[in-house]
Enzyme design. Structure first.
Site, PDB file in Angstrom:
ATOM      1  N   HIS A   1       0.837  -1.203   0.000  1.00 41.11           N
ATOM      2  CA  HIS A   1       0.000   0.000   0.000  1.00 41.11           C
ATOM      3  C   HIS A   1       0.872   1.254   0.000  1.00 41.11           C
ATOM      4  O   HIS A   1       2.014   1.252   0.474  1.00 41.11           O
ATOM      5  CB  HIS A   1      -0.927   0.010   1.217  1.00 41.11           C
ATOM      6  CG  HIS A   1      -0.186   0.090   2.517  1.00 41.11           C
ATOM      7  ND1 HIS A   1       0.306   1.279   3.030  1.00 41.11           N
ATOM      8  CD2 HIS A   1       0.166  -0.864   3.404  1.00 41.11           C
ATOM      9  CE1 HIS A   1       0.923   1.057   4.174  1.00 41.11           C
ATOM     10  NE2 HIS A   1       0.857  -0.253   4.420  1.00 41.11           N
TER      11      HIS A   1
ATOM     12  N   THR B   1       1.203   6.256   4.307  1.00 44.49           N
ATOM     13  CA  THR B   1       0.249   6.938   5.189  1.00 44.49           C
ATOM     14  C   THR B   1       1.045   7.919   6.045  1.00 44.49           C
ATOM     15  O   THR B   1       2.276   7.866   6.099  1.00 44.49           O
ATOM     16  CB  THR B   1      -0.463   5.933   6.119  1.00 44.49           C
ATOM     17  OG1 THR B   1       0.489   5.423   7.059  1.00 44.49           O
ATOM     18  CG2 THR B   1      -1.086   4.777   5.347  1.00 44.49           C
TER      19      THR B   1
ATOM     20  N   ASN C   1       3.198   5.926   8.347  1.00 47.56           N
ATOM     21  CA  ASN C   1       4.457   5.476   7.737  1.00 47.56           C
ATOM     22  C   ASN C   1       5.473   6.615   7.744  1.00 47.56           C
ATOM     23  O   ASN C   1       6.636   6.420   8.113  1.00 47.56           O
ATOM     24  CB  ASN C   1       4.262   5.039   6.281  1.00 47.56           C
ATOM     25  CG  ASN C   1       3.462   3.770   6.110  1.00 47.56           C
ATOM     26  OD1 ASN C   1       2.582   3.722   5.266  1.00 47.56           O
ATOM     27  ND2 ASN C   1       3.755   2.741   6.869  1.00 47.56           N
TER      28      ASN C   1
ATOM     29  N   GLN D   1       1.972   0.780  12.731  1.00 48.25           N
ATOM     30  CA  GLN D   1       0.646   0.855  12.137  1.00 48.25           C
ATOM     31  C   GLN D   1      -0.120  -0.461  12.274  1.00 48.25           C
ATOM     32  O   GLN D   1      -1.264  -0.466  12.693  1.00 48.25           O
ATOM     33  CB  GLN D   1       0.833   1.220  10.667  1.00 48.25           C
ATOM     34  CG  GLN D   1      -0.359   1.681   9.948  1.00 48.25           C
ATOM     35  CD  GLN D   1       0.053   2.422   8.691  1.00 48.25           C
ATOM     36  OE1 GLN D   1      -0.420   3.500   8.471  1.00 48.25           O
ATOM     37  NE2 GLN D   1       0.906   1.864   7.861  1.00 48.25           N
TER      38      GLN D   1
ATOM     39  N   GLU E   1      -1.889  -7.006   7.620  1.00 46.09           N
ATOM     40  CA  GLU E   1      -0.553  -6.806   8.170  1.00 46.09           C
ATOM     41  C   GLU E   1      -0.434  -7.494   9.519  1.00 46.09           C
ATOM     42  O   GLU E   1      -1.432  -7.806  10.179  1.00 46.09           O
ATOM     43  CB  GLU E   1      -0.273  -5.302   8.307  1.00 46.09           C
ATOM     44  CG  GLU E   1       1.080  -4.934   8.882  1.00 46.09           C
ATOM     45  CD  GLU E   1       2.268  -5.405   8.055  1.00 46.09           C
ATOM     46  OE1 GLU E   1       2.498  -6.633   7.990  1.00 46.09           O
ATOM     47  OE2 GLU E   1       2.981  -4.556   7.496  1.00 46.09           O
TER      48      GLU E   1
ATOM     49  N   GLY F   1       3.838  -4.515   4.119  1.00 48.38           N
ATOM     50  CA  GLY F   1       5.251  -4.832   4.139  1.00 48.38           C
ATOM     51  C   GLY F   1       5.564  -6.191   4.723  1.00 48.38           C
ATOM     52  O   GLY F   1       6.372  -6.948   4.184  1.00 48.38           O
TER      53      GLY F   1
END
Length: 195
Positions: free
Chosen positions: A12, A15, A18, A24, A92, A156
């Protein structure tokens, strides 16, 4: 004959969390403008694979940042933005009690957890969260079900787990692998490349 379908993997877009280096995990944080630009860039990069990927399955994590990224990518490809499905196995890693905490603050806010994580980054779990080993097991269940090429928008941690499986790497490497937001990862025939 190929031994596995091709995965076109997109993390993605960025944000604010990030950007600020805030844990997150599964918190539902929206893309910022940089993240939307990254999604457009990744969609444009995938155009070279049309029309083949138009027949691929499009799958996203259920979180808003992955769904928005997928919709921007599909729009960039000239495809109907909502023509994809979500799969909760692509969520995630859950950071539990650490979610929302700045990475620079963890050592002082949870010194014992910080120390334990350094000792065993693959198996350590934050309070109420998951370890990378937990995530790896969840992602492996998903990869065992895919039967055709797919375009995936996820996170990630999921990207790291996929690379370990596809490339036959030591799972201990999962926490260390890079995971850029402005590149497409292509996993094909036990090899990888960035686009």
């Amino acid at each position: 004959m190929r031994d596995h379908p091709t995965i076109y993997f997109i993390r993605h877009g960025e944000t604010d969390w990030n950007r600020d280096r805030r844990y997150q995990g599964q918190s539902d944080v929206t893309l910022n403008e940089t993240g939307r630009a990254q999604a457009r860039r990744n969609g444009a990069a995938l155009r070279a694979f049309l029309p083949a990927i138009a027949e691929a399955e499009f799958i996203a994590s259920p979180l808003g940042r992955t769904r928005e990224t997928m919709e921007i990518v599909r729009q960039s490809l000239g495809l109907e933005p909502l023509g994809y499905r979500v799969d909760p196995r692509l969520l995630e890693l859950s950071y539990g009690a650490w979610e929302g905490t700045l990475q620079d603050d963890v050592a002082t806010q949870d010194p014992s957890g910080f120390a334990d994580r350094k000792k065993d980054p693959l198996r350590w779990r934050p309070k109420g969260g998951e370890s990378y080993a937990d995530l790896h097991a969840r992602v492996k269940i998903w990869t065992d079900t895919i039967e055709r090429d797919c375009v995936v928008v996820s996170h990630g941690g999921v990207s790291r787990c996929l690379r370990v499986d596809f490339l036959g790497l030591d799972p201990e490497l999962i926490p260390q692998l890079e995971s850029p937001q402005d590149r497409v990862l292509i996993l094909q025939d036990r090899t990888m490349r960035w686009l």
